[in-house]
Write an enzyme that holds these catalytic residues in place. Structure first.
Site, PDB file in Angstrom:
ATOM      1  N   ASN A 122      -2.772   0.544  -4.330  1.00 11.13           N
ATOM      2  CA  ASN A 122      -2.311  -0.630  -3.653  1.00 11.13           C
ATOM      3  C   ASN A 122      -2.592  -2.099  -4.508  1.00 11.13           C
ATOM      4  OD1 ASN A 122      -5.013  -2.276  -2.366  1.00 11.13           O
ATOM      5  ND2 ASN A 122      -5.413  -0.233  -2.343  1.00 11.13           N
ATOM      6  N   SER A 133       0.739  -1.283  -0.012  1.00 17.06           N
ATOM      7  CA  SER A 133      -0.003   0.014  -0.143  1.00 17.06           C
ATOM      8  C   SER A 133       0.687   1.305  -0.091  1.00 17.06           C
ATOM      9  CB  SER A 133      -0.926  -0.096   1.122  1.00 17.06           C
ATOM     10  OG  SER A 133      -1.717   1.162   1.411  1.00 17.06           O
ATOM     11  N   ARG A 185      -3.008  -6.186  -3.583  1.00 17.58           N
ATOM     12  CA  ARG A 185      -3.240  -7.224  -2.431  1.00 17.58           C
ATOM     13  C   ARG A 185      -3.765  -8.565  -2.892  1.00 17.58           C
ATOM     14  NH1 ARG A 185      -7.099  -3.154  -2.552  1.00 17.58           N
ATOM     15  NH2 ARG A 185      -9.323  -3.825  -2.631  1.00 17.58           N
ATOM     16  N   GLU A 237       0.663   2.233  13.721  1.00 16.86           N
ATOM     17  CA  GLU A 237       1.403   3.289  13.012  1.00 16.86           C
ATOM     18  C   GLU A 237       1.203   3.124  11.442  1.00 16.86           C
ATOM     19  OE1 GLU A 237       2.968   6.061  14.097  1.00 16.86           O
ATOM     20  OE2 GLU A 237       1.796   5.763  16.006  1.00 16.86           O
ATOM     21  N   SER A 238       1.315   1.835  11.063  1.00 16.01           N
ATOM     22  CA  SER A 238       1.342   1.156   9.809  1.00 16.01           C
ATOM     23  C   SER A 238      -0.170   1.485   8.959  1.00 16.01           C
ATOM     24  CB  SER A 238       1.514  -0.046   9.435  1.00 16.01           C
ATOM     25  OG  SER A 238       2.960  -0.421   9.708  1.00 16.01           O
ATOM     26  N   HIS A 294      -2.525   7.518  -4.485  1.00 11.47           N
ATOM     27  CA  HIS A 294      -2.545   6.167  -3.549  1.00 11.47           C
ATOM     28  C   HIS A 294      -2.495   5.000  -4.515  1.00 11.47           C
ATOM     29  CE1 HIS A 294      -5.554   3.193  -2.346  1.00 11.47           C
ATOM     30  NE2 HIS A 294      -4.728   3.125  -1.354  1.00 11.47           N
ATOM     31  N   GLY A 345      -3.946  -5.184  13.246  1.00 13.61           N
ATOM     32  CA  GLY A 345      -2.504  -4.514  12.542  1.00 13.61           C
ATOM     33  C   GLY A 345      -1.982  -3.689  13.450  1.00 13.61           C
ATOM     34  N   ARG A 346      -0.740  -3.295  13.063  1.00 14.53           N
ATOM     35  CA  ARG A 346       0.194  -2.154  13.329  1.00 14.53           C
ATOM     36  C   ARG A 346      -0.425  -0.683  13.378  1.00 14.53           C
ATOM     37  NH1 ARG A 346       4.677   0.795  11.962  1.00 14.53           N
ATOM     38  NH2 ARG A 346       6.159   1.365  13.503  1.00 14.53           N
TER      39      ARG A 346
END
Length: 309
Positions: free
Chosen positions: A116, A100, A118, A269-270, A114, A266-267
């Site tokens: 991404n 992403s 997946r 910050e990410s 942007h 999920g993280r």
């Protein structure tokens, strides 16, 4: 390119993972060259339920105020909220991986972009690809919008002539800020749950997804080069901050990737890497009639045919 898988190589989750990692590496290297000064900082992270990723963020550059190119590979028990959304009983396992990208430039005339790609796989055997690329200009230049959409259409047409009109319409509806009654930008393409069927193979689908990843830098570089040296003042920066606030609203309220990241622990910050470094919510902000800002607002609509004959 060095990350392309040859036709003789089996397309499976391992080859997809490696290709996505290579796409991340390739884009980061080229974005650093495009910026000319800043470098990506990498954080490797682990997900308690299984998997992890590589978060890479670039900040305070000559061209990019903030940007991220993230790779993730997560797996484990499918959360109940997702099981319900997929109309599945609880107890399924999942694997999801992707890259992403979001870039927030310094100059208001350089558009936000942007992209991404997946891949999602279920323990019941279901699997699919998703992704897309879209552009959010702070000031819409119709000639540049034509270039962006024409480039995306050319990419799609190399795989299936139905892809561009179908995925362009999907993007128009997906990247729509309902509470503002405006699109996030000029769209692009958005696709999800592309599965193998009687008309296509996993190799063909993966070739398309890889081409979307490969398209990012060549398409965006031209837009950066055309706009990065344009002069601007405080009024243009304020408009940029206002438009960034709309971008943040979409990502926090509607974006599926944000919801997926939160639902799968999920993280953080990410997940929130996509948010701009600065934005403004000015009370009852109004643009001046006849201004470039008013012109941009008038074009933030669904179903605009950006490709001119």
């Amino acid at each position: 390119m060095n990350h392309l898988i040859q036709a003789s190589v089996k397309v499976d989750k391992d080859s997809i993972l490696q290709t996505f990692k290579n796409i991340q590496d390739d884009i980061c290297q080229k974005i650093e060259l495009l910026d000319g000064s800043a470098r990506f900082h990498e954080d490797q992270w682990d997900r308690p339920g299984g998997g992890g990723g590589r978060a890479r963020v670039i900040e305070n550059g000559q061209v990019f105020e903030k940007g991220g190119v993230n790779f993730s590979h997560v797996y484990g028990a499918l959360p109940e909220t997702m099981s319900a959304g997929l109309n599945l009983p609880s107890g399924h396992e999942f694997l999801a991986t992707g890259v992403s990208i979001i870039m927030h430039p310094v100059n208001p005339y350089v558009p936000i972009i942007h992209m991404n790609v997946r891949y999602f796989e279920m323990s019941n055997g279901d699997k699919w690809f998703g992704g897309g690329i879209d552009l959010t200009p702070i000031y819409i230049d119709e000639q540049q919008a034509d270039y962006f959409h024409r480039s995306i259409k050319h990419l799609c047409d190399q795989h299936d002539s139905n892809y561009y009109p179908t995925f362009k319409e999907w993007a128009d509806r997906y990247f729509y800020i309902k509470h503002r009654q405006e699109t996030r930008g000029i769209g692009g393409i958005f696709f999800d749950r592309l599965r193998v069927d009687e008309n296509t193979t996993i190799e063909k689908l993966f070739d398309f997804v890889k081409d979307v990843g490969d398209s990012f830098v060549p398409i965006y570089s031209q837009l950066v080069e055309e706009n990065q040296h344009k002069t601007y003042g405080e009024a243009e920066k304020e408009w940029q901050y206002v438009r960034r606030s709309r971008y943040a609203e979409f990502n926090l309220i509607y974006d599926r990737g944000t919801k997926f990241g939160l639902d799968t622990n999920g993280r953080i910050e990410s997940i929130f890497m996509s948010l701009p470094p600065q934005a403004k919510w000015l009370y009852n902000y109004q643009v001046q009639p006849g201004s470039m800002e008013a012109r941009t607002l008038s074009l933030l609509k669904k179903d605009v045919d950006w490709i001119k004959e």
